[in-house]
Design an enzyme around this catalytic site. Structure first.
Site, PDB file in Angstrom:
ATOM      1  N   TYR A 171       0.859  -1.204   0.000  1.00  0.00           N
ATOM      2  CA  TYR A 171       0.000   0.000   0.000  1.00  0.00           C
ATOM      3  C   TYR A 171       0.890   1.247   0.000  1.00  0.00           C
ATOM      4  O   TYR A 171       0.670   2.189  -0.781  1.00  0.00           O
ATOM      5  CB  TYR A 171      -0.964   0.003   1.196  1.00  0.00           C
ATOM      6  CG  TYR A 171      -1.831   1.241   1.212  1.00  0.00           C
ATOM      7  CD1 TYR A 171      -2.781   1.461   0.210  1.00  0.00           C
ATOM      8  CD2 TYR A 171      -1.680   2.224   2.196  1.00  0.00           C
ATOM      9  CE1 TYR A 171      -3.561   2.618   0.191  1.00  0.00           C
ATOM     10  CE2 TYR A 171      -2.464   3.378   2.191  1.00  0.00           C
ATOM     11  CZ  TYR A 171      -3.400   3.574   1.186  1.00  0.00           C
ATOM     12  OH  TYR A 171      -4.167   4.720   1.162  1.00  0.00           O
ATOM     13  N   GLU A 216     -14.932   4.119   4.568  1.00  0.00           N
ATOM     14  CA  GLU A 216     -15.008   2.657   4.428  1.00  0.00           C
ATOM     15  C   GLU A 216     -13.624   2.043   4.197  1.00  0.00           C
ATOM     16  O   GLU A 216     -13.488   0.825   4.011  1.00  0.00           O
ATOM     17  CB  GLU A 216     -15.951   2.290   3.277  1.00  0.00           C
ATOM     18  CG  GLU A 216     -17.388   2.637   3.599  1.00  0.00           C
ATOM     19  CD  GLU A 216     -18.336   2.489   2.411  1.00  0.00           C
ATOM     20  OE1 GLU A 216     -18.024   1.736   1.471  1.00  0.00           O
ATOM     21  OE2 GLU A 216     -19.394   3.131   2.428  1.00  0.00           O
TER      22      GLU A 216
HETATM   23  P1  NDP Z   1     -13.562   4.389   0.664  1.00  0.00           P
HETATM   24  O1  NDP Z   1     -13.354   2.924   0.730  1.00  0.00           O
HETATM   25  O2  NDP Z   1     -14.648   4.988   1.479  1.00  0.00           O
HETATM   26  O3  NDP Z   1     -13.750   4.840  -0.858  1.00  0.00           O
HETATM   27  C1  NDP Z   1     -13.005   4.263  -1.904  1.00  0.00           C
HETATM   28  C2  NDP Z   1     -13.630   4.646  -3.234  1.00  0.00           C
HETATM   29  O4  NDP Z   1     -12.818   4.096  -4.292  1.00  0.00           O
HETATM   30  C3  NDP Z   1     -15.029   4.090  -3.403  1.00  0.00           C
HETATM   31  O5  NDP Z   1     -15.871   5.084  -3.947  1.00  0.00           O
HETATM   32  C4  NDP Z   1     -14.844   2.939  -4.379  1.00  0.00           C
HETATM   33  O6  NDP Z   1     -15.994   2.838  -5.202  1.00  0.00           O
HETATM   34  C5  NDP Z   1     -13.656   3.424  -5.217  1.00  0.00           C
HETATM   35  N1  NDP Z   1     -12.949   2.286  -5.802  1.00  0.00           N
HETATM   36  C6  NDP Z   1     -12.256   1.321  -5.153  1.00  0.00           C
HETATM   37  N2  NDP Z   1     -11.802   0.408  -6.020  1.00  0.00           N
HETATM   38  C7  NDP Z   1     -12.224   0.793  -7.258  1.00  0.00           C
HETATM   39  C8  NDP Z   1     -12.088   0.247  -8.566  1.00  0.00           C
HETATM   40  N3  NDP Z   1     -11.434  -0.902  -8.789  1.00  0.00           N
HETATM   41  N4  NDP Z   1     -12.647   0.904  -9.610  1.00  0.00           N
HETATM   42  C9  NDP Z   1     -13.329   2.063  -9.400  1.00  0.00           C
HETATM   43  N5  NDP Z   1     -13.476   2.635  -8.186  1.00  0.00           N
HETATM   44  C10 NDP Z   1     -12.947   2.002  -7.128  1.00  0.00           C
HETATM   45  O7  NDP Z   1     -12.147   5.049   1.063  1.00  0.00           O
HETATM   46  P2  NDP Z   1     -11.638   6.564   1.155  1.00  0.00           P
HETATM   47  O8  NDP Z   1     -12.681   7.518   0.789  1.00  0.00           O
HETATM   48  O9  NDP Z   1     -10.963   6.691   2.449  1.00  0.00           O
HETATM   49  O10 NDP Z   1     -10.497   6.512   0.031  1.00  0.00           O
HETATM   50  C11 NDP Z   1     -10.395   7.445  -1.019  1.00  0.00           C
HETATM   51  C12 NDP Z   1      -8.919   7.678  -1.311  1.00  0.00           C
HETATM   52  O11 NDP Z   1      -8.294   8.245  -0.168  1.00  0.00           O
HETATM   53  C13 NDP Z   1      -8.126   6.405  -1.636  1.00  0.00           C
HETATM   54  O12 NDP Z   1      -7.231   6.690  -2.696  1.00  0.00           O
HETATM   55  C14 NDP Z   1      -7.361   6.137  -0.346  1.00  0.00           C
HETATM   56  O13 NDP Z   1      -6.172   5.436  -0.575  1.00  0.00           O
HETATM   57  C15 NDP Z   1      -7.089   7.565   0.116  1.00  0.00           C
HETATM   58  N6  NDP Z   1      -6.764   7.725   1.523  1.00  0.00           N
HETATM   59  C16 NDP Z   1      -7.622   7.306   2.500  1.00  0.00           C
HETATM   60  C17 NDP Z   1      -7.273   7.478   3.825  1.00  0.00           C
HETATM   61  C18 NDP Z   1      -8.131   6.991   4.948  1.00  0.00           C
HETATM   62  O14 NDP Z   1      -7.625   6.887   6.079  1.00  0.00           O
HETATM   63  N7  NDP Z   1      -9.412   6.727   4.735  1.00  0.00           N
HETATM   64  C19 NDP Z   1      -6.025   8.154   4.196  1.00  0.00           C
HETATM   65  C20 NDP Z   1      -5.202   8.517   3.097  1.00  0.00           C
HETATM   66  C21 NDP Z   1      -5.571   8.330   1.814  1.00  0.00           C
HETATM   67  P3  NDP Z   1     -16.674   1.471  -5.709  1.00  0.00           P
HETATM   68  O15 NDP Z   1     -16.401   0.426  -4.666  1.00  0.00           O
HETATM   69  O16 NDP Z   1     -18.126   1.810  -5.870  1.00  0.00           O
HETATM   70  O17 NDP Z   1     -16.013   1.201  -7.004  1.00  0.00           O
HETATM   71  C1  8X3 Z   2      -4.527   5.658   4.505  1.00  0.00           C
HETATM   72  C2  8X3 Z   2      -3.809   6.075   5.731  1.00  0.00           C
HETATM   73  O1  8X3 Z   2      -2.190   5.371   7.539  1.00  0.00           O
HETATM   74  O2  8X3 Z   2      -3.833   3.713   6.826  1.00  0.00           O
HETATM   75  O3  8X3 Z   2      -3.832   5.982   3.362  1.00  0.00           O
HETATM   76  O4  8X3 Z   2      -1.975   4.277   5.426  1.00  0.00           O
HETATM   77  S1  8X3 Z   2      -2.910   4.792   6.395  1.00  0.00           S
END
Ligand code: NDP
Ligand code: 8X3
Length: 251
Positions: free
Chosen positions: A151, A187
């Site tokens: 990751y 999520e």
């Molecule tokens: P969620 O799991 O809530 O949302 C993830 C989104 O990505 C969903 O809308 C999902 O939609 C979409 N997604 C996942 N896989 C696919 C795929 N194969 N094709 C198309 N869409 C896809 O997580 P977050 O909102 O937290 O994550 C959003 C971004 O933020 C990510 O890049 C994550 O790495 C990043 N992030 C998150 C952090 C956290 O702590 N939450 C911290 C740092 C970064 P669907 O399943 O409908 O396709």
């Molecule tokens: C999501 C934050 O700390 O789980 O990118 O990697 S962490």
């Protein structure tokens, strides 16, 4: 005239909160994701505020990405703002026990998927000599933590791609920047721990994590700066978090 923003991963978490805030603030939207039912619900919700198109595709599928984006109606073909947000962690295992399917998912979605979507949008921006790309990275793209191996690698790749895009697209006047959050209660952990809700909830126990709306608020700020201002790289943490591994938990 309203700007059009295309948001990947708009069905949940950061992407959904951003879509909602931009809909409330004078943007037209293209919302993308795999879960069609959620896209339909959000389209209903946002249509009261703005014009909305939905695109249902898996970012891993190169041809589907290109086809979906090319299918947009003519008045939606000009994408002013691309928010590369779709992504997740899959698993949290030491490298020797890592599941190869999890590795594939993270590289294919977080890195290759981001590139496929960008490849479909960038030519129009280049032609118009205008556009704004926001790449959602992570603190995991700035630091590596134990068991985060692949990751972290995928988010370090996003960091490199963000810098590379900014350099290559500079001559066209296109803005490129990354927002790198720490812990956000979405999520994300449910997905990382494959539906183990108890384990997912325990990640955020004993602290106030960021909420999806906090990141949406920052994205809205970034995309509404005057055009000569490009916010290139932001690290955003909950106050209780000092680094990927230093978290002040009250438990
Ligand atoms: P969620 O799991 O809530 O949302 C993830 C989104 O990505 C969903 O809308 C999902 O939609 C979409 N997604 C996942 N896989 C696919 C795929 N194969 N094709 C198309 N869409 C896809 O997580 P977050 O909102 O937290 O994550 C959003 C971004 O933020 C990510 O890049 C994550 O790495 C990043 N992030 C998150 C952090 C956290 O702590 N939450 C911290 C740092 C970064 P669907 O399943 O409908 O396709
Ligand atoms: C999501 C934050 O700390 O789980 O990118 O990697 S962490």
């Amino acid at each position: 005239m309203k700007k059009t923003a295309l948001i990947t991963g708009a069905t949940s978490g950061i992407g959904r909160a951003t879509a909602r805030l931009l809909a409330q603030n004078n943007f037209r939207l293209v919302i993308c994701g795999r879960r069609e039912d959620r896209l339909a619900e959000l389209q209903d919700e946002f249509s009261a505020l703005t014009q909305v198109q939905t695109l249902n595709f898996d970012v891993r599928k190169k041809k589907d990405v290109a086809k979906a984006i090319a299918s947009l109606p003519a008045d939606f073909l000009t994408i002013d703002v691309l928010i590369n947000n779709a992504g997740n962690a899959h698993g949290l295992d030491p490298i020797e026990n890592g599941d190869v399917d999890d590795w594939d998912a993270m590289i294919d979605i977080n890195v290759k998927g981001l590139l496929y979507v960008s490849k479909a949008i960038i030519p129009g921006m280049v032609e118009r000599k205008s556009g704004h790309i926001i790449n959602i990275g992570s603190i995991a793209g700035k630091e590596v933590y134990a068991n985060g191996n692949v990751y972290c690698a995928s988010k370090h790749a996003v960091d490199a791609i963000n810098q590379g895009m900014r350099m290559d697209l500079n001559q066209y006047g296109i803005r490129v920047g990354a927002i790198n959050p720490g812990m956000v209660d979405t999520e994300f952990s449910e997905v990382r721990f494959k539906g183990d809700s108890q384990r997912a909830e325990s990640v955020y126990q004993g602290l106030e994590p960021l909420h999806a709306e906090d990141i949406a608020d920052i994205i809205h700020f970034v995309v509404t700066r005057p055009y000569h201002v490009n916010i290139a790289d932001l690290l955003v943490l909950p106050t209780a978090q000092a680094s990927a591994t230093i978290v002040n938990k009250k438990v």
